[in-house]
Design a protein around this motif. Structure first.
Motif, mmCIF file in Angstrom:
data_model
loop_
_atom_site.group_PDB
_atom_site.id
_atom_site.type_symbol
_atom_site.label_atom_id
_atom_site.label_comp_id
_atom_site.label_asym_id
_atom_site.label_seq_id
_atom_site.Cartn_x
_atom_site.Cartn_y
_atom_site.Cartn_z
ATOM 1 N N GLU A 73 29.652 -7.846 3.049
ATOM 2 C CA GLU A 73 28.444 -7.697 1.563
ATOM 3 C C GLU A 73 26.713 -8.063 1.752
ATOM 4 O O GLU A 73 27.629 -10.199 2.232
ATOM 5 N N VAL A 75 24.221 -8.758 -0.650
ATOM 6 C CA VAL A 75 23.184 -9.059 -1.534
ATOM 7 C C VAL A 75 21.511 -9.991 -2.345
ATOM 8 O O VAL A 75 21.480 -10.566 -1.475
ATOM 9 N N GLN A 112 29.987 -13.407 -6.150
ATOM 10 C CA GLN A 112 30.586 -12.981 -8.288
ATOM 11 C C GLN A 112 29.922 -15.114 -8.450
ATOM 12 O O GLN A 112 30.693 -14.805 -9.619
ATOM 13 N N ALA A 199 30.226 -5.950 -5.250
ATOM 14 C CA ALA A 199 29.066 -6.698 -4.752
ATOM 15 C C ALA A 199 28.340 -5.593 -4.022
ATOM 16 O O ALA A 199 26.418 -5.854 -4.362
#
Length: 583
Positions: A73, A75, A112, A199
Motif C-alpha cells: 500500500e 499513499v 488509516q 488505501a
C-alpha cells in the motif's frame, strides 16, 4: 570521545551565539515573546496555525510523493489529503463530530491511522490516540476516562473492546478500519472503508476540501496517554501550538549543528526525498509528533511495519532507500549487530536517532564505523512536552555522547531541589522544562496537573544536571533511583557501565529488596549475537568504573530483548520479579 573525530576549529560558534542567530528576525525558526495559557513565554513566529494545515501544504507542494508506505500500500500526499477530507466529512455529517469532541485512534501503524488523526484535528476535535497493546480493560478505561465519542480501530482492537461497549455510554460510534463493519451487526459499529475505500484507491477520491472550521494555535488538539508503567495512565492535553513547537525545537537544534561547524544552514532541496523506517507506534508522542507530522512538513516518506523485526527491516531499508532509522538504542543495535547486515545495501542511511532509554557511548562510534554516511543523534522529551525538547546531533554528540543536547532559545531548562529552588550548573536535581511545546494539563486530573504543570513549567520527574553551556545530562528517573543503605544509586550510571562492555546490547538495573540495606543493585542484560560474558566478568567490569556499593550483586541474562512497553520504556516491574529479596 576522541578529538580526531571533530573538525578543526570546532566549534565556530558557542551554543548561545548559535541560538541567538537562529532566534533572530528573518530566521525560519525565529523566536518571539508571547503569552501561552496566561504565562509569558517564547514562541515560534513562523509556526503554522494548526496541525492539519501542514498536511494540506505538503499535498499542494508534493502531491505525487509517497507519504505512507505499508507493504504493497502506497499513499501519496494527495491521496492522504483526499482520504482525510472525505473521512472528516463522514465524521462530521454521519457521526456528528464537532469541535472539542474526543475521537480515539487505536490501531497499528496502518495508513488509516494518520487519516483518522488528521481528520479529527481538521474538525477541531481532540484526537485521542491509544496504545494498541492495551488489553480490553485498559482500552475501556482510556475510552471512558476521556469521554470518547467515536473510536477508529482495527479489527484486532475491536475484538478486545466489543464486550466492553455496553459499559461505554459516551462512545456512540466505533469505526473499523481494514474490515467491513456491517458484519458485526451492532448499531454503533461501521466500516471506515465504506467512507473512503482501501488505501490504494484514495488518490481517486474527489477534491471536496477540508472542513470549514476555525482552529487556532491554542485550541486543544490531542490527548496523549502517558505510558503508565505505574498506576493508571494520565491523559496529557496538548494544543496545536504545542505539537507544532516540538518540530521547531528539532529544526532549531538541527540548524544549530551547521552553525557550530561554521557552515550556512542548507536550504531544503525540493528534489531530494528522505525516508524514515518507523520502529515505534504512531500512538506514541515520538511517533506522531516527532515523526508523522514533521515528515509532512518536509514532504518526505514514512515506511511502516506490522511490528518491528530487524530481519524484515534490512530488506526494507535497501528497497525503499531508507535514510533515517531509530527509536530506542536497542533498535539501533539490532540493525548494527544483525548477522545479515552485510547482505544488504544500507548506504542510504543518513541518520540513526534514538531516545527514551540510556545509550552506550560506544553506540556513537559503532554507528560511525559501520554506517559511515550516518549521523548519530540523541535527544530528550516526554509526552508532557509533546516529544522533542532537545537534540544532540553531529559534532556536539560526538563531543558529548552522554548528553541529550542543549535546548533551543525558545526553551528554558533548570535543575531544582525538592523545594523547587534552582540549583547551580553541575549539580544533580529534578529537571524542570518551560517550552512552547509543553502540554496544558492532565485531562480530568487537577491533582496531578497541579503537581506537574506549574506556571508554564513541566516538573518532569527526571533527575538530571546541566553543564556550564546548558547541555543536559539525564541521571535517572526519580522513581528509578535506588537507595542502598542511605546511598543514592542512579540506575543509568550502572546501566552505562554495563553498556560499556563490548558484549552487552541492552541492560536494565533494578532494585532488589534487602532487609537491612533497603535495596541492592540487580541487573538484567541481553548480549550481542555471538558474544558471551560471565556474570563475574560483568561485575568486575562495572567494579573497574564504579564504587563497590554500585556493582550489581546479581546479573540475569536474557536471550530475548528486554521487555518494553510500546513507547520503548523498559518494564522494570517485570524485571524486578526475576529477583528474590535478600538479607
Amino acid at each position: 570521545m576522541s578529538s580526531e573525530l571533530l573538525p578543526p576549529n570546532w566549534p565556530a560558534m558557542s551554543i548561545a551565539e548559535a541560538n541567538a542567530a537562529l532566534a533572530a528576525p528573518g530566521s525560519p525558526v525565529q523566536v518571539e515573546d508571547t503569552v501561552i495559557d496566561g504565562v509569558p513565554s517564547k514562541g515560534y513566529t513562523n509556526a503554522p496555525p494548526n496541525i492539519h494545515s501542514i498536511l494540506f501544504l505538503a499535498a499542494m507542494t508534493h502531491p505525487e510523493r509517497d507519504y505512507i508506505v505499508y507493504k504493497d500500500e502506497r499513499v501519496t500526499y494527495k491521496a492522504m489529503l483526499r482520504a482525510v477530507e472525505h473521512f472528516a466529512a463522514t465524521l462530521r455529517d454521519k457521526y456528528g463530530i464537532t469541535k472539542g469532541d474526543r475521537v480515539a485512534v487505536i490501531m497499528r501503524n496502518y495508513p488509516q491511522w494518520p487519516v483518522a488523526f488528521y481528520a479529527a484535528l481538521s474538525l477541531g476535535a481532540i484526537a485521542t490516540p491509544m496504545n494498541s497493546w492495551w488489553t480490553g480493560e485498559e482500552l475501556e478505561y482510556g475510552l471512558s476516562f476521556a469521554g470518547v465519542k467515536a473510536a477508529v480501530v482495527d479489527p484486532q482492537i475491536f475484538e478486545r473492546i466489543h464486550e466492553h461497549l455496553g459499559d461505554l455510554p459516551d462512545l456512540k460510534h466505533v469505526i473499523i478500519a481494514r474490515e467491513p463493519g456491517d458484519e458485526h451487526n451492532h448499531p454503533s459499529v461501521s466500516s471506515m472503508e465504506d467512507a473512503i475505500g482501501p488505501a490504494n484507491s484514495w488518490a481517486d477520491l474527489a477534491d471536496i476540501g477540508m472542513p470549514d472550521v476555525e482552529i487556532g494555535p491554542d485550541d486543544d488538539a490531542t490527548i496523549m496517554y502517558t505510558s503508565g508503567t505505574t498506576g493508571k495512565p494520565k491523559g496529557a492535553l496538548a494544543t496545536h501550538r504545542a505539537v507544532i513547537a516540538n518540530m521547531f525545537n528539532s529544526l532549531t537544534c538541527t540548524a544549530r549543528m551547521y552553525l557550530r561547524k561554521g557552515e550556512a544552514v542548507p536550504e531544503p532541496d525540493p528534489n531530494v526525498t528522505r525516508a524514515t523506517l518507523m520502529s515505534i507506534p504512531f500512538f506514541h508522542a515520538t511517533g506522531s509528533f516527532a515523526i508523522l507530522i514533521p515528515t509532512a512538513l518536509r514532504g518526505d516518506k514514512i515506511v511502516t511495519m506490522y511490528k518491528w523485526d530487524a530481519s524484515e527491516a534490512l530488506p526494507i531499508i535497501e528497497r525503499e532507500r531508507i535514510t533515517s532509522i531509530g527509536g530506542v538504542p536497542a533498535i539501533a543495535w539490532q540493525v548494527l549487530e544483525h548477522p545479515d547486515r552485510d547482505k544488504y545495501d544500507l548506504s542510504s542511511i543518513e541518520v540513526v536517532s534514538y531516545g527514551g532509554a540510556p545509550s552506550a557511548p560506544e553506540l556513537v562510534s559503532t554507528i560511525k564505523r559501520r554506517l559511515p554516511n550516518a549521523a548519530p543523534g540523541n535527544g530528550w522529551g516526554m509526552t508532557e512536552t509533546c516529544a522533542t525538547v532537545t537534540l544532540n546531533i553531529g559534532e556536539d554528540y560526538v563531543n558529548r555522547p552522554t548528553s541529550a543536547g542543549a535546548p533551543p532559545s525558545a526553551v528554558e531548562l533548570k535543575i531544582c531541589d525538592p523545594d523547587g529552588k534552582e540549583m547551580p550548573a553541575g549539580e544533580v536535581g529534578e529537571l524542570w522544562c518551560k517550552s512552547p511545546s509543553n502540554c496544558k494539563l492532565y485531562w480530568n486530573r487537577p491533582d496531578a496537573t497541579a503537581e506537574t504543570f506549574r506556571n508554564g513549567w513541566v516538573v518532569t520527574g527526571d533527575l538530571a544536571r546541566l553543564d556550564e553551556e546548558g547541555f543536559l545530562f539525564l541521571v535517572d528517573r526519580a522513581k528509578d533511583m535506588l537507595i542502598r543503605g542511605g546511598e543514592n544509586i542512579y540506575s543509568i550510571e550502572v546501566e552505562s557501565a554495563l553498556y560499556d562492555h563490548p558484549a552487552v546490547m541492552d541492560a536494565a538495573v533494578v532494585g532488589i529488596p534487602h532487609k537491612v540495606l533497603g535495596e541492592e543493585v540487580g541487573a538484567v542484560v541481553q548480549l550481542k549475537p555471538g558474544m558471551s560474558v560471565t556474570e563475574d566478568e560483568l561485575r568486575a567490569h562495572v567494579a573497574n568504573q564504579l564504587a563497590a556499593f554500585k556493582v550489581p550483586v546479581e546479573i540475569h541474562f536474557m536471550d530475548q530483548p528486554l521487555p518494553r512497553n510500546a513507547n520503548g520504556k523498559i518494564l522494570k516491574k517485570e524485571l524486578r520479579e526475576q529477583f528474590t529479596p535478600r538479607g
